[in-house]
Write a protein that holds these residues in place. Structure first.
Motif, PDB file in Angstrom:
ATOM      1  N   ARG A  95       0.814  -1.214   0.000  1.00  0.00           N
ATOM      2  CA  ARG A  95       0.000   0.000   0.000  1.00  0.00           C
ATOM      3  C   ARG A  95       0.850   1.268   0.000  1.00  0.00           C
ATOM      4  N   HIS A  96       1.962   1.270   0.728  1.00  0.00           N
ATOM      5  CA  HIS A  96       2.788   2.472   0.850  1.00  0.00           C
ATOM      6  C   HIS A  96       4.263   2.112   0.712  1.00  0.00           C
ATOM      7  N   THR A  97       5.081   3.129   0.405  1.00  0.00           N
ATOM      8  CA  THR A  97       6.505   2.885   0.179  1.00  0.00           C
ATOM      9  C   THR A  97       7.354   4.018   0.738  1.00  0.00           C
ATOM     10  N   VAL A  98       8.650   3.727   0.814  1.00  0.00           N
ATOM     11  CA  VAL A  98       9.668   4.737   1.095  1.00  0.00           C
ATOM     12  C   VAL A  98      10.599   4.775  -0.117  1.00  0.00           C
ATOM     13  N   LEU A  99      10.687   5.925  -0.749  1.00  0.00           N
ATOM     14  CA  LEU A  99      11.519   6.144  -1.930  1.00  0.00           C
ATOM     15  C   LEU A  99      12.900   6.611  -1.466  1.00  0.00           C
ATOM     16  N   VAL A 100      13.954   5.908  -1.905  1.00  0.00           N
ATOM     17  CA  VAL A 100      15.312   6.148  -1.420  1.00  0.00           C
ATOM     18  C   VAL A 100      16.186   6.669  -2.552  1.00  0.00           C
TER      19      VAL A 100
ATOM     20  N   THR B 188       2.582  11.066  -6.061  1.00  0.00           N
ATOM     21  CA  THR B 188       2.329   9.628  -5.999  1.00  0.00           C
ATOM     22  C   THR B 188       1.852   9.263  -4.607  1.00  0.00           C
ATOM     23  N   PRO B 189       0.564   9.070  -4.394  1.00  0.00           N
ATOM     24  CA  PRO B 189       0.045   8.835  -3.043  1.00  0.00           C
ATOM     25  C   PRO B 189       0.653   7.630  -2.341  1.00  0.00           C
ATOM     26  N   GLU B 190       1.086   6.646  -3.101  1.00  0.00           N
ATOM     27  CA  GLU B 190       1.660   5.443  -2.478  1.00  0.00           C
ATOM     28  C   GLU B 190       2.991   5.729  -1.786  1.00  0.00           C
ATOM     29  N   ILE B 191       3.705   6.752  -2.231  1.00  0.00           N
ATOM     30  CA  ILE B 191       5.012   7.071  -1.638  1.00  0.00           C
ATOM     31  C   ILE B 191       4.782   7.909  -0.389  1.00  0.00           C
ATOM     32  N   ALA B 192       4.977   7.279   0.773  1.00  0.00           N
ATOM     33  CA  ALA B 192       4.704   7.950   2.046  1.00  0.00           C
ATOM     34  C   ALA B 192       5.914   8.682   2.601  1.00  0.00           C
ATOM     35  N   GLY B 193       7.097   8.355   2.110  1.00  0.00           N
ATOM     36  CA  GLY B 193       8.298   9.008   2.628  1.00  0.00           C
ATOM     37  C   GLY B 193       9.434   8.947   1.632  1.00  0.00           C
TER      38      GLY B 193
END
Length: 287
Positions: free
Chosen positions: A46-51, A71-76
């Motif tokens: 549902r959610h991700t952290v983009l690094v 992008t709503p899925e990217i939470a952080g």
């Protein structure tokens, strides 16, 4: 709720020169949020952290934060930042002022390319302290031989949250376990440390890895950190060198074996939310 605590996005013309190295042909192309969204939907994430992706410049932070805002899925976002720089606090403030700056949850530098004792340096420690004061996580992308200096930094800076990427890159292909295991236990003894169960397939034999190859390292990590300080990360699209997104997720599920439901929820979502303070900027919570 499944959270992927570690993935990347990049464009082939975006300055990611490391992609020119031999053997990286499968990932030497653009990876977009739309491509990510398809992988998430297929796996139930549902959610991700983009690094940050190894570009190592401040301009990349603007690109990643903008993508997160769109992008709503990217939470952080974990952006690049040099902890040895003189203006760490100012850089953090500048990042937060960018579109999507409210998605900034951490930073990292390519410590794996530095000397073994890089994290012992006084200037680096000062920068890490500034990050802690700003409420940001520092992601540790380190080699196995740098785990000792990471443990020393974590003990010296208890006010900073450290998240270990890829379990410190154990040499799974070579079957090396004992020295890495002792170093992991030393790092995990600092309560301000977390670790990602990520990047393991690419440390194994890309063409012949099995879940049995990964299981000893996963078990050692669980014993050292416990589920409340461990989190799932796909390392997509880098993982494509050895496995698909779905195969990475399935391999971790199998390597972990049967888990009590609270432990499963922690590893596959709740730890990432707690470690990074993930939230939807609009509502203050993650749905």
């Amino acid at each position: 709720m499944i959270v992927d605590a570690h993935h990347h996005l990049w464009t082939i013309d975006g300055g990611y020169t490391w992609l020119d190295e031999p053997g990286l042909e499968p990932i030497r192309r653009t990876f977009t949020p739309a491509m990510l969204r398809a992988e998430l939907a297929a796996t139930g994430v549902r959610h991700t952290v983009l690094v940050e992706g190894g570009r190592c410049d401040r301009a990349e932070a603007a690109d990643l934060l903008r993508l997160a805002a769109e992008t709503p899925e990217i939470a952080g976002v974990v952006a690049w930042l040099d902890p040895a720089a003189a203006d760490v606090a100012g850089t953090v403030a500048a990042y937060r002022a960018l579109p999507g700056g409210d998605r900034l949850v951490g930073v990292r530098a390519q410590v794996q390319s530095e000397a073994t004792d890089y994290l012992d340096r006084a200037d680096v420690r000062r920068g890490l302290a500034d990050l802690g004061a700003a409420g940001l996580v520092f992601d540790l992308v380190v080699r196995a031989d740098q785990l000792g200096s990471a443990a020393r930094a974590a003990r010296a800076l208890p006010q900073v949250r450290f998240v270990l990427d890829h379990l410190g890159k154990p040499r799974i292909r070579a079957g090396e376990l004992d020295g890495w295991s002792a170093a992991i236990a030393d790092l995990a003894a600092a309560p301000n440390t977390y670790a990602k169960l990520s990047g393991l397939v690419t440390e194994a034999d890309h063409d012949r890895w099995t879940v049995a190859d990964l299981r000893p390292y996963v078990r050692e990590a669980v014993a050292a950190f416990g589920p409340a300080r461990l989190m799932f990360g796909s390392d997509w699209p880098v993982c494509l060198l050895a496995a698909t997104y779905g195969e990475v997720h399935a391999a971790l599920v199998e390597a972990l074996g049967p888990l009590p439901e609270p432990d499963r929820r922690a590893i596959f979502g709740e730890t990432a939310v707690a470690a990074y303070g993930l939230r939807d900027p609009r509502t203050g919570i993650l749905p």
